[in-house]
Design a protein around this motif. Structure first.
Motif, PDB file in Angstrom:
ATOM      1  N   MET A  69      59.130  59.740  28.534  1.00 21.69           N
ATOM      2  CA  MET A  69      60.163  58.860  29.005  1.00 21.69           C
ATOM      3  C   MET A  69      61.217  58.730  27.906  1.00 21.69           C
ATOM      4  N   SER A  70      62.484  58.826  28.277  1.00 21.73           N
ATOM      5  CA  SER A  70      63.543  58.746  27.272  1.00 21.73           C
ATOM      6  C   SER A  70      64.006  57.306  27.091  1.00 21.73           C
ATOM      7  N   GLU A  71      64.538  57.048  25.928  1.00 22.69           N
ATOM      8  CA  GLU A  71      65.026  55.718  25.619  1.00 22.69           C
ATOM      9  C   GLU A  71      66.542  55.748  25.546  1.00 22.69           C
ATOM     10  N   ILE A  72      67.150  54.617  25.793  1.00 22.73           N
ATOM     11  CA  ILE A  72      68.595  54.506  25.659  1.00 22.73           C
ATOM     12  C   ILE A  72      68.911  54.355  24.177  1.00 22.73           C
ATOM     13  N   VAL A  73      69.766  55.227  23.696  1.00 23.23           N
ATOM     14  CA  VAL A  73      70.134  55.216  22.290  1.00 23.23           C
ATOM     15  C   VAL A  73      71.449  54.456  22.153  1.00 23.23           C
ATOM     16  N   PRO A  74      71.492  53.441  21.300  1.00 24.32           N
ATOM     17  CA  PRO A  74      72.748  52.701  21.155  1.00 24.32           C
ATOM     18  C   PRO A  74      73.840  53.586  20.566  1.00 24.32           C
ATOM     19  N   TYR A  75      75.041  53.376  21.034  1.00 25.35           N
ATOM     20  CA  TYR A  75      76.183  54.157  20.569  1.00 25.35           C
ATOM     21  C   TYR A  75      77.003  53.309  19.616  1.00 25.35           C
ATOM     22  N   LYS A  76      77.285  53.859  18.463  1.00 26.99           N
ATOM     23  CA  LYS A  76      78.127  53.159  17.500  1.00 26.99           C
ATOM     24  C   LYS A  76      79.471  53.867  17.483  1.00 26.99           C
ATOM     25  N   ALA A  77      80.497  53.161  17.942  1.00 25.10           N
ATOM     26  CA  ALA A  77      81.834  53.745  18.012  1.00 25.10           C
ATOM     27  C   ALA A  77      82.413  53.914  16.616  1.00 25.10           C
ATOM     28  N   PRO A  78      83.186  54.986  16.423  1.00 22.32           N
ATOM     29  CA  PRO A  78      83.837  55.153  15.128  1.00 22.32           C
ATOM     30  C   PRO A  78      84.874  54.055  14.938  1.00 22.32           C
ATOM     31  N   PRO A  79      85.175  53.712  13.701  1.00 24.74           N
ATOM     32  CA  PRO A  79      86.132  52.630  13.469  1.00 24.74           C
ATOM     33  C   PRO A  79      87.529  52.992  13.981  1.00 24.74           C
ATOM     34  N   LEU A  80      88.234  51.992  14.483  1.00 22.49           N
ATOM     35  CA  LEU A  80      89.610  52.186  14.925  1.00 22.49           C
ATOM     36  C   LEU A  80      90.512  52.267  13.701  1.00 22.49           C
ATOM     37  N   PRO A  81      91.667  52.909  13.852  1.00 20.44           N
ATOM     38  CA  PRO A  81      92.574  52.972  12.710  1.00 20.44           C
ATOM     39  C   PRO A  81      93.014  51.564  12.287  1.00 20.44           C
ATOM     40  N   VAL A  82      93.135  51.371  11.025  1.00 14.31           N
ATOM     41  CA  VAL A  82      93.601  50.096  10.488  1.00 14.31           C
ATOM     42  C   VAL A  82      95.089  49.978  10.784  1.00 14.31           C
ATOM     43  N   LYS A  83      95.554  48.765  11.055  1.00 14.26           N
ATOM     44  CA  LYS A  83      96.961  48.559  11.366  1.00 14.26           C
ATOM     45  C   LYS A  83      97.811  49.129  10.236  1.00 14.26           C
ATOM     46  N   GLY A  84      98.774  49.923  10.611  1.00 17.30           N
ATOM     47  CA  GLY A  84      99.638  50.542   9.626  1.00 17.30           C
ATOM     48  C   GLY A  84      99.162  51.916   9.183  1.00 17.30           C
ATOM     49  N   GLU A  85      97.920  52.263   9.501  1.00 19.39           N
ATOM     50  CA  GLU A  85      97.391  53.580   9.127  1.00 19.39           C
ATOM     51  C   GLU A  85      98.023  54.635  10.030  1.00 19.39           C
ATOM     52  N   ARG A  86      98.427  55.728   9.447  1.00 21.30           N
ATOM     53  CA  ARG A  86      99.063  56.786  10.233  1.00 21.30           C
ATOM     54  C   ARG A  86      97.997  57.647  10.899  1.00 21.30           C
ATOM     55  N   VAL A  87      98.204  57.873  12.164  1.00 19.69           N
ATOM     56  CA  VAL A  87      97.328  58.776  12.898  1.00 19.69           C
ATOM     57  C   VAL A  87      98.089  60.086  13.013  1.00 19.69           C
ATOM     58  N   GLY A  88      97.594  61.099  12.309  1.00 21.03           N
ATOM     59  CA  GLY A  88      98.292  62.379  12.270  1.00 21.03           C
ATOM     60  C   GLY A  88      98.042  63.219  13.502  1.00 21.03           C
ATOM     61  N   PHE A  89      98.807  64.295  13.586  1.00 23.58           N
ATOM     62  CA  PHE A  89      98.732  65.214  14.717  1.00 23.58           C
ATOM     63  C   PHE A  89      97.320  65.768  14.883  1.00 23.58           C
ATOM     64  N   LEU A  90      96.761  66.287  13.805  1.00 21.93           N
ATOM     65  CA  LEU A  90      95.436  66.902  13.895  1.00 21.93           C
ATOM     66  C   LEU A  90      94.340  65.870  14.146  1.00 21.93           C
ATOM     67  N   SER A  91      94.465  64.682  13.558  1.00 20.67           N
ATOM     68  CA  SER A  91      93.421  63.676  13.769  1.00 20.67           C
ATOM     69  C   SER A  91      93.409  63.206  15.219  1.00 20.67           C
ATOM     70  N   LEU A  92      94.590  63.094  15.831  1.00 20.91           N
ATOM     71  CA  LEU A  92      94.640  62.693  17.235  1.00 20.91           C
ATOM     72  C   LEU A  92      94.067  63.786  18.136  1.00 20.91           C
ATOM     73  N   VAL A  93      94.385  65.031  17.838  1.00 21.47           N
ATOM     74  CA  VAL A  93      93.813  66.148  18.599  1.00 21.47           C
ATOM     75  C   VAL A  93      92.292  66.158  18.458  1.00 21.47           C
ATOM     76  N   ALA A  94      91.811  65.940  17.240  1.00 24.07           N
ATOM     77  CA  ALA A  94      90.363  65.933  17.001  1.00 24.07           C
ATOM     78  C   ALA A  94      89.692  64.777  17.739  1.00 24.07           C
ATOM     79  N   LYS A  95      90.318  63.610  17.724  1.00 24.05           N
ATOM     80  CA  LYS A  95      89.739  62.453  18.417  1.00 24.05           C
ATOM     81  C   LYS A  95      89.687  62.683  19.925  1.00 24.05           C
TER      82      LYS A  95
END
Length: 139
Positions: free
Chosen positions: A1-27
């Motif tokens: 029987m399988s168990e539900i594994v909790p999902y930990k979301a990656p942190p959101l960008p900090v206000k003012g942090e630049r989200v670059g072209f490649l990082s957005l594509v990767a996300k």
């Protein structure tokens, strides 16, 4: 029987942090992959729940033939109905995950089409500062 594994979301960008072209594509690629994985897992769950519901129906039939007390047979039948409801709901969630995958891939393609040329131009000339996001928006 399988168990539900909790999902930990990656942190959101900090206000003012630049989200670059490649990082957005990767996300967005990560989101699409996660949606695909979710969809596949939900189809497996649906299949398993349908099989279990069929087994419960067979057990209920055997209980009826064996003249088991009707309230116990009814409980088995109710559990088969509940399992079918889970199967149906998992199919609906799989449909939503499929749409999320399609949308995230579409977003990624549109983002590459709109900003890919700008990214390549900036990469070719690092001495020139890129304008703020949205400045190069194509209409």
């Amino acid at each position: 029987m399988s168990e539900i594994v909790p999902y930990k979301a990656p942190p959101l960008p900090v206000k003012g942090e630049r989200v670059g072209f490649l990082s957005l594509v990767a996300k967005m690629a990560t989101l699409a992959a996660a949606a695909l994985s979710l969809k596949e897992g939900l189809w497996v769950l649906r299949h398993r729940m349908e099989q279990n519901a069929d087994r419960h129906d067979r057990i209920a039939e055997m209980c009826g033939e064996a003249e088991v007390e009707p309230r116990f047979t009814a409980l088995i039948t109710d559990s088969a109905t509940a399992l079918r409801n889970v199967a149906e709901a998992s199919a609906e969630v799989a449909g939503a995950a499929d749409q999320m995958e399609v949308n995230s891939r579409g977003f990624c393609d549109a983002h590459k089409a709109e900003y890919g040329g700008v990214y390549e131009a900036v990469k070719a000339r690092p001495d020139i500062q890129q304008a703020k996001p949205g400045f190069y928006r194509q209409r």
